[in-house]
Design an enzyme around this catalytic site. Structure first.
Site, PDB file in Angstrom:
ATOM      1  N   GLY A   1       1.355  30.619  42.958  1.00  0.00           N
ATOM      2  CA  GLY A   1       1.813  31.676  44.005  1.00  0.00           C
ATOM      3  C   GLY A   1       1.944  33.175  43.386  1.00  0.00           C
ATOM      4  O   GLY A   1       2.245  34.014  44.041  1.00  0.00           O
TER       5      GLY A   1
ATOM      6  N   GLU B   1      -0.264  22.723  35.901  1.00  0.00           N
ATOM      7  CA  GLU B   1       0.033  24.053  36.875  1.00  0.00           C
ATOM      8  C   GLU B   1       0.801  24.904  35.959  1.00  0.00           C
ATOM      9  O   GLU B   1       2.149  24.751  35.947  1.00  0.00           O
ATOM     10  CB  GLU B   1       0.699  23.504  37.974  1.00  0.00           C
ATOM     11  CG  GLU B   1      -0.132  22.702  38.895  1.00  0.00           C
ATOM     12  CD  GLU B   1       0.208  22.890  40.421  1.00  0.00           C
ATOM     13  OE1 GLU B   1      -0.648  23.064  41.143  1.00  0.00           O
ATOM     14  OE2 GLU B   1       1.346  22.507  40.798  1.00  0.00           O
TER      15      GLU B   1
ATOM     16  N   HIS C   1       6.113  18.233  41.076  1.00  0.00           N
ATOM     17  CA  HIS C   1       5.877  19.705  41.121  1.00  0.00           C
ATOM     18  C   HIS C   1       6.993  20.430  40.559  1.00  0.00           C
ATOM     19  O   HIS C   1       7.817  20.507  40.621  1.00  0.00           O
ATOM     20  CB  HIS C   1       5.583  20.006  42.513  1.00  0.00           C
ATOM     21  CG  HIS C   1       4.992  21.220  42.733  1.00  0.00           C
ATOM     22  ND1 HIS C   1       5.598  22.383  42.787  1.00  0.00           N
ATOM     23  CD2 HIS C   1       3.521  21.734  43.119  1.00  0.00           C
ATOM     24  CE1 HIS C   1       4.918  23.272  43.150  1.00  0.00           C
ATOM     25  NE2 HIS C   1       3.472  23.066  43.177  1.00  0.00           N
TER      26      HIS C   1
ATOM     27  N   SER D   1      -2.870  29.428  41.808  1.00  0.00           N
ATOM     28  CA  SER D   1      -3.847  30.446  42.207  1.00  0.00           C
ATOM     29  C   SER D   1      -5.305  30.275  42.181  1.00  0.00           C
ATOM     30  O   SER D   1      -6.112  31.197  41.937  1.00  0.00           O
ATOM     31  CB  SER D   1      -3.237  31.940  41.570  1.00  0.00           C
ATOM     32  OG  SER D   1      -1.805  32.375  41.759  1.00  0.00           O
TER      33      SER D   1
ATOM     34  N   ASN E   1      -1.870  21.270  48.385  1.00  0.00           N
ATOM     35  CA  ASN E   1      -0.415  21.299  48.463  1.00  0.00           C
ATOM     36  C   ASN E   1      -0.118  22.284  49.324  1.00  0.00           C
ATOM     37  O   ASN E   1       0.083  23.231  49.235  1.00  0.00           O
ATOM     38  CB  ASN E   1       0.241  21.620  47.061  1.00  0.00           C
ATOM     39  CG  ASN E   1       1.920  21.510  47.195  1.00  0.00           C
ATOM     40  OD1 ASN E   1       2.319  21.030  48.293  1.00  0.00           O
ATOM     41  ND2 ASN E   1       2.493  22.043  46.226  1.00  0.00           N
TER      42      ASN E   1
ATOM     43  N   LYS F   1       2.884  22.369  50.851  1.00  0.00           N
ATOM     44  CA  LYS F   1       4.679  22.868  50.565  1.00  0.00           C
ATOM     45  C   LYS F   1       4.978  22.683  52.057  1.00  0.00           C
ATOM     46  O   LYS F   1       4.803  21.791  52.752  1.00  0.00           O
ATOM     47  CB  LYS F   1       4.326  24.109  49.977  1.00  0.00           C
ATOM     48  CG  LYS F   1       3.447  24.246  48.704  1.00  0.00           C
ATOM     49  CD  LYS F   1       4.016  25.439  47.730  1.00  0.00           C
ATOM     50  CE  LYS F   1       2.808  25.492  46.696  1.00  0.00           C
ATOM     51  NZ  LYS F   1       3.194  26.525  45.571  1.00  0.00           N
TER      52      LYS F   1
ATOM     53  N   GLU G   1       7.973  23.081  41.846  1.00  0.00           N
ATOM     54  CA  GLU G   1       9.030  23.550  42.706  1.00  0.00           C
ATOM     55  C   GLU G   1      10.070  22.702  42.939  1.00  0.00           C
ATOM     56  O   GLU G   1      11.428  22.795  43.213  1.00  0.00           O
ATOM     57  CB  GLU G   1       8.538  24.050  44.077  1.00  0.00           C
ATOM     58  CG  GLU G   1       7.831  25.335  44.063  1.00  0.00           C
ATOM     59  CD  GLU G   1       6.459  25.562  44.931  1.00  0.00           C
ATOM     60  OE1 GLU G   1       6.227  24.670  45.770  1.00  0.00           O
ATOM     61  OE2 GLU G   1       5.805  26.457  44.563  1.00  0.00           O
TER      62      GLU G   1
HETATM   63  P1  PGA Z   1      -0.822  28.402  44.375  1.00  0.00           P
HETATM   64  O1  PGA Z   1       0.103  27.125  44.367  1.00  0.00           O
HETATM   65  O2  PGA Z   1      -2.324  27.805  44.588  1.00  0.00           O
HETATM   66  O3  PGA Z   1      -0.313  28.704  45.744  1.00  0.00           O
HETATM   67  O4  PGA Z   1      -0.489  29.206  43.398  1.00  0.00           O
HETATM   68  C1  PGA Z   1      -0.163  25.935  43.652  1.00  0.00           C
HETATM   69  C2  PGA Z   1       0.858  24.682  43.750  1.00  0.00           C
HETATM   70  O5  PGA Z   1       1.881  25.050  43.819  1.00  0.00           O
HETATM   71  O6  PGA Z   1       0.278  23.507  43.690  1.00  0.00           O
END
Ligand code: PGA
Length: 249
Positions: free
Chosen positions: A169, A163, A92, A209, A10, A12, A94
């Site tokens: 993140g 997730e 997602h 992560s 992803n 983003k 976000e």
């Molecule tokens: P990250 O993000 O691997 O940077 O923690 C995962 C995601 O948001 O899909």
């Protein structure tokens, strides 16, 4: 039934045109090493055409549930399909946190993805306060409910990405045991809603992560069928190392 591992990135709101081209050049020369593992990238929508013919599956980070219309800022699933997309991300955290995505709208986006000939990766997961309050399973159940209410059976090629929001993140990955526990619970929910066949077919990805250092242990769990990677999917070396970690899992 063996489920082929799905290694998805992803991106983003990262990467320029030049950075995308550089990433693809570095990854595609090594793609022959990853036969049997599916590689997938969710870039920003304007970058999608650059991934065509790359050998890597690709799709938008969200699609709308109508074919066309007065829905400013949304992406038509028909247009995505026309551009060669075979997947779309839905729900997602976000999108939920910053753009008002709900369990209902996430389910509609995921199901529209299948209705228009692509496959969805439906994201869900609890916040830290919910985990600490022992509510993780209740939250996951509520997040799935509109999906199960709207679809009678498991859509072909459907995936879920567990997730935990506290792991996204933050550098704080769920332990392999925590991931397996949540995935086993989700597979049970799918079985209850869509039957044993759906539970066998659905791919359950872990996200939050994921790094080359923890990918193998996570993907060795019985119910972890791949990963959804944010930060570590941006660099070819770490994305490829995560894909390599799936071998033998
Ligand atoms: P990250 O993000 O691997 O940077 O923690 C995962 C995601 O948001 O899909």
């Amino acid at each position: 039934m063996a489920r082929a591992k799905l290694i998805s990135g992803n991106w983003k709101m990262y990467k320029s045109v030049a950075e995308t081209k550089a990433f693809l050049a570095a990854v595609t020369v090594r793609s022959a090493e990853f036969r049997g593992t599916e590689l997938l990238i969710f870039p920003q929508a304007p970058l999608l055409p650059l991934l065509k013919d790359s050998g890597i599956a690709f799709g938008p980070q969200s699609v709308y549930w109508e074919e066309k219309g007065a829905f400013t800022g949304e992406i038509s699933p028909v247009l995505a399909r026309e551009l060669g997309c075979t997947y779309a991300l839905a729900g997602h955290s976000e999108r939920r946190q910053f753009f008002g995505e709900t369990n209902e709208s996430a389910a509609k986006r995921a199901l529209a993805t299948h209705a228009f000939g692509m496959k969805s990766v439906f994201c869900l997961g609890e916040m830290l306060a919910e985990r600490d309050a022992g509510r993780t399973f209740d939250v996951l159940k509520a997040q799935c409910a509109p999906l199960f209410a709207a679809a009678k059976s498991c859509p072909e090629g459907f995936s879920m990405a567990y997730e935990p929001v506290w792991a996204i993140g933050t550098g704080r990955t769920a332990t392999a045991a925590q991931a397996q526990e949540a995935h086993a619970f989700l597979r049970g929910l799918v079985k209850g809603a869509w039957g044993a066949d759906g539970a066998e077919r659905v791919r359950l990805l872990y996200g939050g992560s994921v790094k080359p250092e923890n990918a193998k242990e996570l993907m060795s769990q019985a119910d972890v069928d791949g990963v959804l990677v944010g930060g570590a999917s941006l660099e070819p070396a770490s994305f490829l190392a995560i894909a390599a970690a799936s071998k033998g899992c």
